[in-house]
Write a protein that holds these residues in place. Sequence first.
Motif, PDB file in Angstrom:
ATOM      1  N   GLU A  54       0.548  -1.191   0.139  1.00  0.00           N
ATOM      2  CA  GLU A  54       0.203   0.089  -0.344  1.00  0.00           C
ATOM      3  C   GLU A  54       0.674   1.130  -0.377  1.00  0.00           C
ATOM      4  O   GLU A  54       0.684   2.350  -0.218  1.00  0.00           O
ATOM      5  CB  GLU A  54      -0.905  -0.243   1.015  1.00  0.00           C
ATOM      6  N   PHE A  57       1.733   2.286  -3.902  1.00  0.00           N
ATOM      7  CA  PHE A  57       0.396   2.413  -4.211  1.00  0.00           C
ATOM      8  C   PHE A  57       0.308   3.941  -3.703  1.00  0.00           C
ATOM      9  O   PHE A  57       0.552   4.954  -4.521  1.00  0.00           O
ATOM     10  CB  PHE A  57      -0.624   1.540  -4.091  1.00  0.00           C
ATOM     11  N   ARG A  58       0.318   5.093  -2.127  1.00  0.00           N
ATOM     12  CA  ARG A  58       0.612   5.470  -2.058  1.00  0.00           C
ATOM     13  C   ARG A  58       1.856   6.769  -2.997  1.00  0.00           C
ATOM     14  O   ARG A  58       2.094   7.704  -3.345  1.00  0.00           O
ATOM     15  CB  ARG A  58       0.871   5.979  -0.495  1.00  0.00           C
ATOM     16  N   GLY A  61       1.166   7.498  -6.405  1.00  0.00           N
ATOM     17  CA  GLY A  61       0.023   7.911  -6.861  1.00  0.00           C
ATOM     18  C   GLY A  61      -1.390   7.224  -7.614  1.00  0.00           C
ATOM     19  O   GLY A  61      -2.032   7.223  -7.997  1.00  0.00           O
ATOM     20  N   ARG A  62      -1.014   5.611  -7.427  1.00  0.00           N
ATOM     21  CA  ARG A  62      -1.828   4.620  -8.294  1.00  0.00           C
ATOM     22  C   ARG A  62      -3.051   4.186  -7.336  1.00  0.00           C
ATOM     23  O   ARG A  62      -2.927   3.760  -6.694  1.00  0.00           O
ATOM     24  CB  ARG A  62      -0.571   3.845  -8.058  1.00  0.00           C
ATOM     25  N   SER A  63      -3.896   3.823  -8.310  1.00  0.00           N
ATOM     26  CA  SER A  63      -5.075   3.678  -7.779  1.00  0.00           C
ATOM     27  C   SER A  63      -4.931   1.870  -6.895  1.00  0.00           C
ATOM     28  O   SER A  63      -4.625   1.436  -7.931  1.00  0.00           O
ATOM     29  CB  SER A  63      -6.310   3.627  -8.516  1.00  0.00           C
ATOM     30  N   LEU A  64      -5.755   1.648  -6.351  1.00  0.00           N
ATOM     31  CA  LEU A  64      -5.718   0.374  -5.767  1.00  0.00           C
ATOM     32  C   LEU A  64      -6.208  -1.203  -6.496  1.00  0.00           C
ATOM     33  O   LEU A  64      -6.049  -1.769  -6.251  1.00  0.00           O
ATOM     34  CB  LEU A  64      -5.911   0.063  -4.107  1.00  0.00           C
ATOM     35  N   ASP A  65      -6.905  -0.659  -7.782  1.00  0.00           N
ATOM     36  CA  ASP A  65      -7.670  -1.105  -8.131  1.00  0.00           C
ATOM     37  C   ASP A  65      -6.889  -1.470  -9.724  1.00  0.00           C
ATOM     38  O   ASP A  65      -7.414  -2.432 -10.451  1.00  0.00           O
ATOM     39  CB  ASP A  65      -8.839   0.113  -8.985  1.00  0.00           C
ATOM     40  N   ASN A  66      -5.499  -1.076  -9.427  1.00  0.00           N
ATOM     41  CA  ASN A  66      -4.429  -1.251 -10.588  1.00  0.00           C
ATOM     42  C   ASN A  66      -3.770  -1.915 -10.309  1.00  0.00           C
ATOM     43  O   ASN A  66      -2.593  -2.216  -9.427  1.00  0.00           O
ATOM     44  CB  ASN A  66      -3.933  -0.038 -11.286  1.00  0.00           C
ATOM     45  N   ARG A 113      -5.633  -9.340  -2.910  1.00  0.00           N
ATOM     46  CA  ARG A 113      -5.491  -7.683  -3.537  1.00  0.00           C
ATOM     47  C   ARG A 113      -4.439  -6.827  -3.775  1.00  0.00           C
ATOM     48  O   ARG A 113      -3.202  -7.360  -3.211  1.00  0.00           O
ATOM     49  CB  ARG A 113      -6.338  -7.211  -2.615  1.00  0.00           C
ATOM     50  N   ARG A 149       5.054   8.171 -10.758  1.00  0.00           N
ATOM     51  CA  ARG A 149       3.897   8.641 -10.609  1.00  0.00           C
ATOM     52  C   ARG A 149       2.919   7.803 -11.867  1.00  0.00           C
ATOM     53  O   ARG A 149       3.356   7.701 -12.924  1.00  0.00           O
ATOM     54  CB  ARG A 149       3.766  10.225 -10.566  1.00  0.00           C
ATOM     55  N   SER A 150       2.193   7.141 -10.833  1.00  0.00           N
ATOM     56  CA  SER A 150       0.769   6.656 -12.135  1.00  0.00           C
ATOM     57  C   SER A 150       0.659   7.931 -13.160  1.00  0.00           C
ATOM     58  O   SER A 150       0.338   8.476 -12.598  1.00  0.00           O
ATOM     59  CB  SER A 150      -0.309   6.259 -11.018  1.00  0.00           C
TER      60      SER A 150
END
Length: 216
Positions: A54, A57-58, A61-66, A113, A149-150
């Motif tokens: 996680e 992801f932070r 700045g990436r979506s947790l759905d990806n 996940r 960055r995402s």
Amino acid sequence: MTTFEALTHSPAKLLSFGAAARVADHLRRGGLAVLPTETGYMVAAMATDERAVEKVFRAKGRSLDNPMHVACGSLRMAHEFARLDEVADRLVRAFTPGPLTVVVPQSGRLPDRLVTLNGTVGVRVPDHPATLQVVDLLGAPVTATSLNRSGEESAPLDFNFLPELDWSGEEVVPVLEDKTSITHSKASTLVRLTGDGFEVLRQGPVTLEEIEAVAG
């Protein structure tokens, strides 16, 4: 404030035993690191630790759905954390360490996940001795996501850029720079194994013709 610890590799592109053990232990305790591959630098976290993932992801700045792909340290590790059928095994043996990622069923040892999607996981074995050294010592895959960055282009390693990412209060992030590590300008070729064939999801350094010749 995050401190970025610059690591030094040997002429053989390996870390000292002590440095490699420190980075592996740092990841094992939920920390993050920046490690080189043949296609660029990646933000690494222990892929079996959801809280550590996680943080990646932070940072991006990436979506947790990806979900993110994972990097293994060996073919043995890839077989432990993913289900490689005969074709997938042949592809991994032929093109890795190197710029190929295979999407295959996960073995059940990864969280359901963040690094898996519908029971599958993207697996690669990057081509850098020190990165493989750290992952092998860790004994588990790490996140294989680019240093950016995402949604933006993969960034070159710039110590002035690193503080612009959100490191979630990490005190120290080990960073291994190797100016000669990037030998491919494209991201890894991404291949999904479907059971009765394969599908190239992203064109990369390993060509369709090379994959067909090995996959049969």
